[in-house]
Design a protein around this motif. Sequence first.
Motif, PDB file in Angstrom:
ATOM      1  N   CYS A 189     -23.096  -3.851   4.223  1.00  0.00           N
ATOM      2  CA  CYS A 189     -22.991  -2.484   3.880  1.00  0.00           C
ATOM      3  C   CYS A 189     -21.687  -1.801   4.433  1.00  0.00           C
ATOM      4  N   VAL A 190     -20.902  -2.574   5.185  1.00  0.00           N
ATOM      5  CA  VAL A 190     -19.656  -1.888   5.810  1.00  0.00           C
ATOM      6  C   VAL A 190     -18.523  -2.318   4.844  1.00  0.00           C
ATOM      7  N   LYS A 191     -17.742  -1.374   4.641  1.00  0.00           N
ATOM      8  CA  LYS A 191     -16.546  -1.555   3.859  1.00  0.00           C
ATOM      9  C   LYS A 191     -15.299  -1.208   4.754  1.00  0.00           C
ATOM     10  N   VAL A 192     -14.285  -1.916   5.111  1.00  0.00           N
ATOM     11  CA  VAL A 192     -13.032  -1.833   5.778  1.00  0.00           C
ATOM     12  C   VAL A 192     -11.881  -1.086   4.553  1.00  0.00           C
ATOM     13  N   ASN A 193     -11.329   0.006   5.172  1.00  0.00           N
ATOM     14  CA  ASN A 193     -10.287   0.555   4.393  1.00  0.00           C
ATOM     15  C   ASN A 193      -9.154   0.792   5.167  1.00  0.00           C
ATOM     16  N   GLU A 210      -3.426   3.174   8.948  1.00  0.00           N
ATOM     17  CA  GLU A 210      -4.618   3.457   9.684  1.00  0.00           C
ATOM     18  C   GLU A 210      -5.737   2.681   8.953  1.00  0.00           C
ATOM     19  N   THR A 211      -6.787   2.608   9.905  1.00  0.00           N
ATOM     20  CA  THR A 211      -7.821   1.914   9.458  1.00  0.00           C
ATOM     21  C   THR A 211      -9.191   2.700   9.710  1.00  0.00           C
ATOM     22  N   GLU A 212     -10.218   2.742   8.778  1.00  0.00           N
ATOM     23  CA  GLU A 212     -11.262   3.142   8.974  1.00  0.00           C
ATOM     24  C   GLU A 212     -12.393   2.108   8.439  1.00  0.00           C
ATOM     25  N   VAL A 213     -13.856   2.384   8.788  1.00  0.00           N
ATOM     26  CA  VAL A 213     -14.681   1.554   8.291  1.00  0.00           C
ATOM     27  C   VAL A 213     -15.704   2.752   7.570  1.00  0.00           C
ATOM     28  N   GLU A 214     -16.155   2.343   6.232  1.00  0.00           N
ATOM     29  CA  GLU A 214     -17.106   3.066   5.537  1.00  0.00           C
ATOM     30  C   GLU A 214     -18.385   2.553   5.490  1.00  0.00           C
ATOM     31  N   LEU A 215     -19.597   3.076   6.189  1.00  0.00           N
ATOM     32  CA  LEU A 215     -20.834   2.507   6.148  1.00  0.00           C
ATOM     33  C   LEU A 215     -21.374   3.104   4.724  1.00  0.00           C
ATOM     34  N   THR A 216     -21.575   2.442   3.832  1.00  0.00           N
ATOM     35  CA  THR A 216     -22.099   2.508   2.291  1.00  0.00           C
ATOM     36  C   THR A 216     -23.536   2.946   2.341  1.00  0.00           C
ATOM     37  N   VAL A 222       0.927  -1.304   0.117  1.00  0.00           N
ATOM     38  CA  VAL A 222      -0.038   0.170  -0.088  1.00  0.00           C
ATOM     39  C   VAL A 222       0.843   1.366  -0.091  1.00  0.00           C
ATOM     40  N   PRO A 223       1.198   1.647  -1.146  1.00  0.00           N
ATOM     41  CA  PRO A 223       2.055   2.943  -1.079  1.00  0.00           C
ATOM     42  C   PRO A 223       1.387   4.114  -0.286  1.00  0.00           C
ATOM     43  N   HIS A 224       2.239   5.232  -0.167  1.00  0.00           N
ATOM     44  CA  HIS A 224       1.646   6.300   0.623  1.00  0.00           C
ATOM     45  C   HIS A 224       0.698   7.009   0.017  1.00  0.00           C
ATOM     46  N   GLY A 225      -0.227   7.420   0.540  1.00  0.00           N
ATOM     47  CA  GLY A 225      -1.668   7.844   0.067  1.00  0.00           C
ATOM     48  C   GLY A 225      -2.455   7.107  -0.659  1.00  0.00           C
ATOM     49  N   GLU A 226      -2.253   5.748  -0.562  1.00  0.00           N
ATOM     50  CA  GLU A 226      -3.269   4.610  -1.238  1.00  0.00           C
ATOM     51  C   GLU A 226      -4.057   4.038  -0.196  1.00  0.00           C
ATOM     52  N   THR A 227      -5.054   3.254  -0.596  1.00  0.00           N
ATOM     53  CA  THR A 227      -5.991   2.792   0.229  1.00  0.00           C
ATOM     54  C   THR A 227      -6.206   1.346  -0.218  1.00  0.00           C
ATOM     55  N   PHE A 228      -6.243   0.223   0.821  1.00  0.00           N
ATOM     56  CA  PHE A 228      -6.765  -1.196   0.372  1.00  0.00           C
ATOM     57  C   PHE A 228      -8.198  -1.404   1.049  1.00  0.00           C
ATOM     58  N   THR A 229      -8.832  -1.972   0.051  1.00  0.00           N
ATOM     59  CA  THR A 229     -10.489  -2.195   0.680  1.00  0.00           C
ATOM     60  C   THR A 229     -10.719  -3.710   0.518  1.00  0.00           C
ATOM     61  N   THR A 230     -11.145  -3.984   1.767  1.00  0.00           N
ATOM     62  CA  THR A 230     -11.498  -5.464   2.044  1.00  0.00           C
ATOM     63  C   THR A 230     -12.864  -5.526   2.825  1.00  0.00           C
TER      64      THR A 230
END
Length: 330
Positions: free
Chosen positions: A149-153, A125-131, A104-112
Amino acid sequence: NNSSSSSNNNNTPSSNANAAHETIEAMSVTVDATAPLITNRKDEYVPEADIQVLEDDDNNVVDPLNSGFKWYHPEISRVTEYHRVGRHEWTITGHDMQVLTCTVPHGETFTTEVGSFMFMHPDMETEVELTCCSKAGGGCSRILGGESCVKVNLINEGVSEGGYVGVTPNFPAKIIPIQFGQDIKAGSSLIGKGGVFMSQLGDVDVGYNVDCNFLRCCCGGLGACRQKLSGDGLAFLAAGGTIVEKELGPDEIIFVDGGSIVAHEDTVKLGLAPSGAFCMCCLGGEGCFFTKLMGPGKVWLQSMSFERFRSQIQVTVTEDMDRDGADKSE
């Protein structure tokens, strides 16, 4: 006696050392110095001859009977051109219950998906996105497609270089990478079993596709709301057992078990075919219908779906509980 002892002494230190040296030379393997070299992530060079990559043309390995069903398994854990998406590099490790590792390069996000996290760099860092609440929406479409409906970034904001993450499926499974525009035709969508999606790199839209045919909904294996994946990125799917894939030609038809379907291109038509006579329908274990797939397009099948795995575990646990209860009553 003196002569025999002196001859024995002469044979012990130097002669044994020479014999051992000759044995080692005989056992050594000669590597072609002219073979091209491949570098791994740590800039350690190994001869290309030592890395065996399964090629599509090796039909004697992947499809010895020329059935068209080719055994899928990831390449040896090394980065190739195919394993790069934008600034990301990825690799799949293991023969079963696999692990997907991605830079995961600087400034990029991996979604799972929820629950698939395994490891990552400590400064990420981690965050969740409630779509359902996001501006882009899509939460209801994800739910109808069998996803949360939740994505983990997993976000890299603090690591200048060397950011990484590792994820794994939520059940004993293999990971299937599907690159839109490469593994399937550009502009095509992927229709899959609900919940088959695991992670993504780039633009991948997770939605749903509705089948309004009553018989196909009940007996086709994919239900009424099927997962639909589209975009131009890379989607990682999770499937159990051994994975095989087949590219169907125009109007080519195959009969499969509905529970074995992982996904297929949207150009493939799904139908039903009678499984046999009355006794076969009642006693054959496949019900009244086989699932019929007609090309053109690619199809991915699994030998052990999570539903089948779970049902077998439940039977075993129930039998053990009944046996323990009977023993206690006695």
